[in-house]
Design a protein around this motif. Structure first.
Motif, short mmCIF file in Angstrom:
data_model
loop_
_atom_site.label_atom_id
_atom_site.label_comp_id
_atom_site.label_asym_id
_atom_site.label_seq_id
_atom_site.Cartn_x
_atom_site.Cartn_y
_atom_site.Cartn_z
N SER A 58 62.54 -18.32 -94.49
CA SER A 58 62.69 -18.17 -95.94
C SER A 58 61.47 -17.52 -96.58
CB SER A 58 62.98 -19.52 -96.60
OG SER A 58 61.93 -20.39 -96.33
N GLN A 59 60.31 -17.55 -95.91
CA GLN A 59 59.21 -16.71 -96.40
C GLN A 59 58.39 -16.18 -95.23
OE1 GLN A 59 56.79 -18.53 -99.38
NE2 GLN A 59 56.68 -20.51 -98.39
N CYS A 60 58.06 -14.90 -95.31
CA CYS A 60 57.42 -14.23 -94.18
C CYS A 60 56.47 -13.15 -94.66
CB CYS A 60 58.51 -13.60 -93.30
SG CYS A 60 57.86 -12.92 -91.77
N ILE A 61 55.29 -13.11 -94.05
CA ILE A 61 54.35 -12.02 -94.33
C ILE A 61 54.39 -11.06 -93.13
CG2 ILE A 61 51.96 -11.42 -94.91
CD1 ILE A 61 51.51 -14.21 -95.88
N VAL A 62 54.38 -9.75 -93.43
CA VAL A 62 54.46 -8.75 -92.36
C VAL A 62 53.19 -7.88 -92.40
CG1 VAL A 62 55.96 -7.04 -91.26
CG2 VAL A 62 56.97 -8.73 -92.80
N ASP A 121 68.08 -16.04 -99.41
CA ASP A 121 67.19 -15.88 -100.56
C ASP A 121 65.72 -15.77 -100.13
OD1 ASP A 121 66.88 -18.38 -99.61
OD2 ASP A 121 66.96 -19.40 -101.56
N ALA A 122 65.51 -15.15 -98.95
CA ALA A 122 64.15 -15.09 -98.39
C ALA A 122 63.21 -14.24 -99.24
CB ALA A 122 64.23 -14.51 -96.98
N ASN A 123 61.91 -14.53 -99.09
CA ASN A 123 60.87 -13.68 -99.67
C ASN A 123 60.09 -13.04 -98.52
OD1 ASN A 123 61.36 -14.22 -102.40
ND2 ASN A 123 60.30 -16.19 -102.24
N VAL A 124 59.94 -11.71 -98.57
CA VAL A 124 59.24 -10.96 -97.54
C VAL A 124 58.04 -10.26 -98.18
CG1 VAL A 124 59.42 -9.08 -95.86
CG2 VAL A 124 61.39 -10.57 -96.27
N ILE A 125 56.88 -10.43 -97.57
CA ILE A 125 55.65 -9.84 -98.13
C ILE A 125 55.09 -8.84 -97.13
CG2 ILE A 125 53.33 -10.34 -98.96
CD1 ILE A 125 54.40 -13.29 -99.41
N LEU A 126 55.06 -7.58 -97.51
CA LEU A 126 54.50 -6.55 -96.64
C LEU A 126 53.01 -6.43 -96.92
CD1 LEU A 126 57.21 -3.77 -97.20
CD2 LEU A 126 57.28 -5.71 -95.60
N SER A 127 52.24 -6.05 -95.91
CA SER A 127 50.80 -5.85 -96.13
C SER A 127 50.28 -4.82 -95.13
CB SER A 127 50.06 -7.19 -95.94
OG SER A 127 48.70 -7.02 -96.25
N HIS A 128 49.95 -3.65 -95.63
CA HIS A 128 49.34 -2.63 -94.75
C HIS A 128 48.61 -1.61 -95.61
CE1 HIS A 128 52.36 0.42 -95.77
NE2 HIS A 128 53.29 -0.53 -95.67
N ASN A 129 47.82 -0.75 -94.96
CA ASN A 129 47.17 0.35 -95.65
C ASN A 129 48.08 1.57 -95.64
OD1 ASN A 129 44.77 -0.68 -96.55
ND2 ASN A 129 43.58 -0.03 -94.77
N GLY A 130 47.86 2.48 -96.57
CA GLY A 130 48.67 3.69 -96.63
C GLY A 130 49.96 3.43 -97.39
N MET A 131 50.80 4.46 -97.45
CA MET A 131 52.07 4.34 -98.19
C MET A 131 53.19 4.94 -97.34
SD MET A 131 51.49 3.61 -101.72
CE MET A 131 52.31 4.68 -102.86
N GLN A 132 54.37 4.41 -97.56
CA GLN A 132 55.58 5.03 -97.00
C GLN A 132 56.71 4.60 -97.93
OE1 GLN A 132 56.80 3.04 -93.20
NE2 GLN A 132 54.93 1.91 -93.52
N THR A 133 57.80 5.35 -97.89
CA THR A 133 58.88 4.97 -98.80
C THR A 133 59.45 3.62 -98.37
OG1 THR A 133 61.06 5.48 -99.58
CG2 THR A 133 60.44 6.53 -97.52
N LEU A 134 59.62 2.74 -99.36
CA LEU A 134 60.14 1.40 -99.06
C LEU A 134 61.67 1.35 -99.18
CD1 LEU A 134 57.56 -0.97 -100.83
CD2 LEU A 134 57.71 -0.36 -98.42
N THR A 135 62.28 2.50 -99.52
CA THR A 135 63.72 2.50 -99.76
C THR A 135 64.53 1.92 -98.59
OG1 THR A 135 63.28 4.49 -100.99
CG2 THR A 135 65.59 3.91 -100.72
N PRO A 136 64.25 2.27 -97.32
CA PRO A 136 65.05 1.69 -96.24
C PRO A 136 64.96 0.16 -96.24
CG PRO A 136 63.67 3.47 -95.40
CD PRO A 136 63.25 3.22 -96.81
N ILE A 137 63.84 -0.39 -96.66
CA ILE A 137 63.68 -1.85 -96.65
C ILE A 137 64.36 -2.46 -97.88
CG2 ILE A 137 61.97 -3.72 -96.79
CD1 ILE A 137 60.22 -2.11 -94.94
#
Ligand code: NDP
Ligand code: KPL
Length: 302
Positions: A66-70, A91-107
């Protein structure tokens, strides 16, 4: 205690696990079986009070997340998310964390309207002396913010419960996209040049690099402005030089990746600008040159 999952046992993942284990029951999802993970300081080496499960064990035990950091490298995100998605609760919450950018649309497209997507951009430093141990190498600001509609509604509560108690230097920003662009500009100004020259960040303040720094940031601001992100060249230049000064004695992450013959995150930095510039039909020759030069340093950079 509430459950929290973290993908991987990377430097940032282990730093977060160390902080979050005080308030959450933390499970690391690893690619290879892992017995224990450690947090090392000058004084001692402490085993972290967390569980480690492989993806296979997670599936076998039919665990719902239900909650995850990536906190994976930018080029690892797509695969990690595809593997994670079937395990997420409705109803999960997902938290992404990285440097740089990429389109998040697929996610964002793959998540339902009840599943929240967030981003944690952090500058705290972690270094891994071996595959299961992290050392804290320096404090830094972190910014947390929502990336989809439902996340906007939940951001304050999640920040109060999860992020704020663990990261005292963190703040909540509803305009996380703008702040990520600002961090991207810092990385564009520093990382490729430091990787190509092998210089510490502070040495990039030398006048001989000024034209290149200016040109790379000018292209990034132009692209950002075309898609409605209000970056100002003078502000991004000032920020980049300020970070060069604050981190004068550091080698950037890209310089370290190159020195250790590892894949770099150049595609999520100059590559992101070049791709957007091509779509928009605007020039980005300086980012293209840096992209090609860094890509040619390692076969997996392409
Ligand atoms: N290190 C630092 O000080 C900082 C890093 N960052 C940024 O944070 C991001 C993460 O960096 P960092 O922690 O250093 O990177 P690491 O390479 O140390 O960690 C990445 C971790 O993700 C794991 N991983 C990747 N894909 C999967 C998957 N599909 N399933 C399970 N685990 C997976 C890797 O597994 P495995 O162990 O099997 O390889 C590894 O443990 C990067 O974008 C970096 O630029 C930002 C600020 C500071
Ligand atoms: C801020 C900076 C440039 C610090 O080295 C960094 O984020 C990195 O090295 O990736």
């Amino acid at each position: 205690m509430p459950e929290l999952f973290i993908v991987g046992k990377g430097a940032v993942g282990l730093l977060l696990a160390q902080r979050l284990a005080n308030t959450h029951q933390v499970t690391l999802i690893t690619r290879t079986p892992t017995d224990a993970v450690f947090f090392r300081t000058a004084q001692c080496c402490q085993q972290l009070p967390v569980k480690c499960l492989t993806w296979e064990a997670l599936a076998q035990q039919q665990i719902t997340i239900s909650q995850c950091i990536v906190p994976v490298k930018s080029y690892q995100l797509a695969e990690a998310f595809i593997t994670l998605r079937p395990h997420l609760s409705e109803d999960a919450n997902v938290i992404l964390s990285h440097n740089g950018m990429q389109t998040l649309t697929p996610i964002t497209d793959a998540l339902s309207e009840h599943q929240g997507l967030f981003f944690l951009s952090t500058s705290m430093g972690g270094w891994k002396p071996n595959s299961t141990t992290v050392e804290f190498t320096g404090p830094g600001q972190s910014v947390f913010g929502p990336c989809n509609l439902i996340a906007q509604q939940r951001a304050q509560v999640l920040f109060n419960q999860l992020i704020d108690p663990a990261l005292p230097n963190a703040h909540l920003a509803y305009d996380i996209a703008l702040l990520r662009w600002q961090k991207l500009c810092v990385n564009l100004a520093i990382n490729p040049l430091s990787a190509l020259t092998g210089l510490k960040n502070g040495r990039l303040r030398a006048p001989c690099y000024a034209t290149q720094v200016l040109s790379v940031l000018n292209e990034a601001c132009n692209v950002a402005n075309h898609i409605g992100v209000p970056l100002k060249l003078s502000e991004e230049l000032a920020r980049a030089y300020q970070v060069m000064t604050l981190t004068a004695e550091n080698f950037s992450s890209m310089a370290q990746d190159v020195a250790n013959h590892r894949r770099t995150e150049i595609n999520a930095m100059c590559g992101y600008i070049v791709e957007l510039a091509q779509q928009l039909g605007v020039p980005a020759p300086h980012n293209t040159l840096l992209l090609n030069q860094v890509q040619s340093l390692h076969p997996t950079n392409k």
